[in-house]
Scaffold this motif. Structure first.
Motif, PDB file in Angstrom:
ATOM      1  N   SER A  20       3.951  -9.015  39.717  1.00 12.75           N
ATOM      2  CA  SER A  20       2.768  -8.386  39.127  1.00 12.75           C
ATOM      3  C   SER A  20       2.250  -7.267  40.024  1.00 12.75           C
ATOM      4  N   ALA A  21       2.292  -7.478  41.344  1.00 10.72           N
ATOM      5  CA  ALA A  21       1.847  -6.443  42.276  1.00 10.72           C
ATOM      6  C   ALA A  21       2.744  -5.213  42.185  1.00 10.72           C
ATOM      7  N   GLU A  22       4.041  -5.442  42.114  1.00 14.55           N
ATOM      8  CA  GLU A  22       4.982  -4.326  41.993  1.00 14.55           C
ATOM      9  C   GLU A  22       4.778  -3.604  40.664  1.00 14.55           C
ATOM     10  N   PHE A  23       4.578  -4.370  39.614  1.00  9.85           N
ATOM     11  CA  PHE A  23       4.320  -3.794  38.288  1.00  9.85           C
ATOM     12  C   PHE A  23       3.049  -2.940  38.320  1.00  9.85           C
ATOM     13  N   ALA A  24       2.000  -3.449  38.975  1.00  9.52           N
ATOM     14  CA  ALA A  24       0.734  -2.724  39.050  1.00  9.52           C
ATOM     15  C   ALA A  24       0.918  -1.370  39.712  1.00  9.52           C
ATOM     16  N   ALA A  25       1.614  -1.355  40.842  1.00 11.88           N
ATOM     17  CA  ALA A  25       1.813  -0.094  41.555  1.00 11.88           C
ATOM     18  C   ALA A  25       2.565   0.906  40.685  1.00 11.88           C
ATOM     19  N   GLY A  26       3.570   0.432  39.969  1.00 10.16           N
ATOM     20  CA  GLY A  26       4.360   1.321  39.126  1.00 10.16           C
ATOM     21  C   GLY A  26       3.584   1.854  37.940  1.00 10.16           C
ATOM     22  N   LEU A  27       2.863   0.971  37.251  1.00 11.60           N
ATOM     23  CA  LEU A  27       2.111   1.411  36.071  1.00 11.60           C
ATOM     24  C   LEU A  27       1.008   2.384  36.461  1.00 11.60           C
ATOM     25  N   LEU A  28       0.280   2.064  37.522  1.00 10.81           N
ATOM     26  CA  LEU A  28      -0.812   2.940  37.926  1.00 10.81           C
ATOM     27  C   LEU A  28      -0.291   4.304  38.364  1.00 10.81           C
ATOM     28  N   ALA A  29       0.879   4.330  38.986  1.00 10.74           N
ATOM     29  CA  ALA A  29       1.470   5.620  39.375  1.00 10.74           C
ATOM     30  C   ALA A  29       1.754   6.474  38.141  1.00 10.74           C
ATOM     31  N   THR A  30       2.239   5.848  37.073  1.00 17.18           N
ATOM     32  CA  THR A  30       2.533   6.616  35.853  1.00 17.18           C
ATOM     33  C   THR A  30       1.264   7.158  35.212  1.00 17.18           C
ATOM     34  N   LEU A  31       0.112   6.536  35.511  1.00 20.13           N
ATOM     35  CA  LEU A  31      -1.163   6.983  34.944  1.00 20.13           C
ATOM     36  C   LEU A  31      -1.862   7.982  35.861  1.00 20.13           C
ATOM     37  N   GLY A  32      -1.212   8.351  36.956  1.00 17.90           N
ATOM     38  CA  GLY A  32      -1.787   9.351  37.851  1.00 17.90           C
ATOM     39  C   GLY A  32      -2.820   8.823  38.818  1.00 17.90           C
ATOM     40  N   VAL A  33      -2.896   7.500  38.993  1.00 23.67           N
ATOM     41  CA  VAL A  33      -3.809   6.944  39.994  1.00 23.67           C
ATOM     42  C   VAL A  33      -3.271   7.299  41.378  1.00 23.67           C
ATOM     43  N   PRO A  34      -4.103   7.784  42.289  1.00 25.97           N
ATOM     44  CA  PRO A  34      -3.627   8.148  43.625  1.00 25.97           C
ATOM     45  C   PRO A  34      -2.850   7.007  44.292  1.00 25.97           C
ATOM     46  N   ASP A  35      -1.832   7.378  45.052  1.00 26.56           N
ATOM     47  CA  ASP A  35      -0.943   6.374  45.645  1.00 26.56           C
ATOM     48  C   ASP A  35      -1.694   5.344  46.456  1.00 26.56           C
ATOM     49  N   ARG A  36      -2.650   5.775  47.265  1.00 29.60           N
ATOM     50  CA  ARG A  36      -3.347   4.820  48.140  1.00 29.60           C
ATOM     51  C   ARG A  36      -4.180   3.844  47.312  1.00 29.60           C
ATOM     52  N   VAL A  37      -4.718   4.304  46.188  1.00 31.40           N
ATOM     53  CA  VAL A  37      -5.497   3.401  45.335  1.00 31.40           C
ATOM     54  C   VAL A  37      -4.571   2.433  44.610  1.00 31.40           C
ATOM     55  N   ALA A  38      -3.451   2.936  44.097  1.00 34.82           N
ATOM     56  CA  ALA A  38      -2.482   2.059  43.430  1.00 34.82           C
ATOM     57  C   ALA A  38      -1.971   0.999  44.401  1.00 34.82           C
ATOM     58  N   ALA A  39      -1.715   1.398  45.659  1.00 39.08           N
ATOM     59  CA  ALA A  39      -1.241   0.444  46.656  1.00 39.08           C
ATOM     60  C   ALA A  39      -2.295  -0.606  46.953  1.00 39.08           C
ATOM     61  N   GLU A  40      -3.575  -0.195  46.959  1.00 39.13           N
ATOM     62  CA  GLU A  40      -4.643  -1.153  47.218  1.00 39.13           C
ATOM     63  C   GLU A  40      -4.797  -2.131  46.061  1.00 39.13           C
ATOM     64  N   VAL A  41      -4.675  -1.653  44.832  1.00 37.17           N
ATOM     65  CA  VAL A  41      -4.728  -2.562  43.679  1.00 37.17           C
ATOM     66  C   VAL A  41      -3.574  -3.557  43.759  1.00 37.17           C
ATOM     67  N   ALA A  42      -2.386  -3.086  44.113  1.00 36.94           N
ATOM     68  CA  ALA A  42      -1.239  -3.985  44.251  1.00 36.94           C
ATOM     69  C   ALA A  42      -1.492  -5.023  45.337  1.00 36.94           C
ATOM     70  N   ARG A  43      -2.131  -4.607  46.438  1.00 34.83           N
ATOM     71  CA  ARG A  43      -2.451  -5.564  47.502  1.00 34.83           C
ATOM     72  C   ARG A  43      -3.401  -6.639  46.984  1.00 34.83           C
ATOM     73  N   LEU A  44      -4.406  -6.209  46.240  1.00 36.62           N
ATOM     74  CA  LEU A  44      -5.359  -7.177  45.685  1.00 36.62           C
ATOM     75  C   LEU A  44      -4.650  -8.172  44.776  1.00 36.62           C
ATOM     76  N   VAL A  45      -3.755  -7.683  43.937  1.00 34.35           N
ATOM     77  CA  VAL A  45      -3.002  -8.578  43.051  1.00 34.35           C
ATOM     78  C   VAL A  45      -2.258  -9.621  43.854  1.00 34.35           C
ATOM     79  N   GLY A  46      -1.630  -9.206  44.958  1.00 30.51           N
ATOM     80  CA  GLY A  46      -0.880 -10.142  45.782  1.00 30.51           C
ATOM     81  C   GLY A  46      -1.726 -11.255  46.369  1.00 30.51           C
ATOM     82  N   LEU A  47      -3.021 -10.991  46.566  1.00 24.65           N
ATOM     83  CA  LEU A  47      -3.899 -12.018  47.132  1.00 24.65           C
ATOM     84  C   LEU A  47      -4.021 -13.237  46.223  1.00 24.65           C
ATOM     85  N   THR A  48      -3.809 -13.061  44.931  1.00 19.47           N
ATOM     86  CA  THR A  48      -3.995 -14.194  44.014  1.00 19.47           C
ATOM     87  C   THR A  48      -2.896 -15.238  44.127  1.00 19.47           C
TER      88      THR A  48
END
Length: 220
Positions: free
Chosen positions: A95-123
């Protein structure tokens, strides 16, 4: 539970606040796609209803997090990949990997996409660092179900059992006991002080009662 249209609107708003540059049609298509994932037939607890419940907690307590839009996106992504037959934390990692990929396709800045992926991993383990209010809000929202009343908690455990219908009763009880033990061994189930004060005692009582009675393996 919020309507499908309202949920997609919420996703689009969070993505824009996180810096997405994609157009409205692409953002809405991504939200619809995510809702399709949350509606897959193997899901009985990890459903749109769970997503809505997590988002509702995040919205209510958004002031406790410095980046609530990232927490909202992480809520959308945290069970985007969900296979009850997966081992260990494979669902959370995927799910974390999926999040980073999807957010990148939507133009979310890399550092923000990486942070969202990190948050997902915490679960995966619901353990956060000492100074991680975004992570704490996400994990606390994900575990809010544990502090439900008797009827809500019973519905939660029954839904988890249905997700693991392919597992025999003895193996399920053993696996579920491991999950309950890991949760009870957390220093605190809830990290944010206001939520800990409100939910901790009830959640521990629910978990301990389930440990003592017929258990219903699955992550919360």
């Amino acid at each position: 539970m919020a309507s499908v249209t309202s949920l997609v609107d919420q996703f689009c708003d969070a993505a824009r606040q996180a810096g997405a540059t994609a157009g409205d049609d692409d953002l809405r298509a991504a939200g619809d796609y995510l809702l399709g994932r949350w509606s897959e037939p193997q899901r009985h607890y990890h459903t749109v209803a769970h997503l809505s419940a997590v988002l509702a907690v995040v919205d209510e307590h958004a002031g406790l997090a410095p980046h609530p839009e990232r927490v909202r996106l992480a809520a959308w992504m945290h069970d985007a990949v969900y296979d009850p037959r997966a081992l260990g934390d494979a669902n959370e990692r995927d799910s974390a990997e999926f999040a980073a990929g999807l957010l990148a396709t939507l133009g979310v800045p890399d550092r923000v996409a990486a942070e969202v992926a990190r948050l997902v991993g915490l679960t995966a383990g619901h353990a956060t660092g000492d100074d991680d209010p975004d992570g704490e809000l996400l994990c606390d929202a994900d575990l809010a179900v544990l502090a439900g009343d008797d009827e809500q908690y019973a519905a939660y455990t029954a839904a988890v059992r249905r997700e693991y219908a392919h597992v025999g009763d003895d193996d399920f009880r053993a696996g579920r006991a491991q999950v309950l033990k890991a949760l009870l061994e957390l220093p605190t189930i809830y990290r944010l002080p206001s939520l800990r004060e409100e939910w901790e005692q009830r959640a521990r009582a629910n978990l301990e009662r389930e440990m003592l009675g017929p258990s219903q393996p699955g992550r919360p």
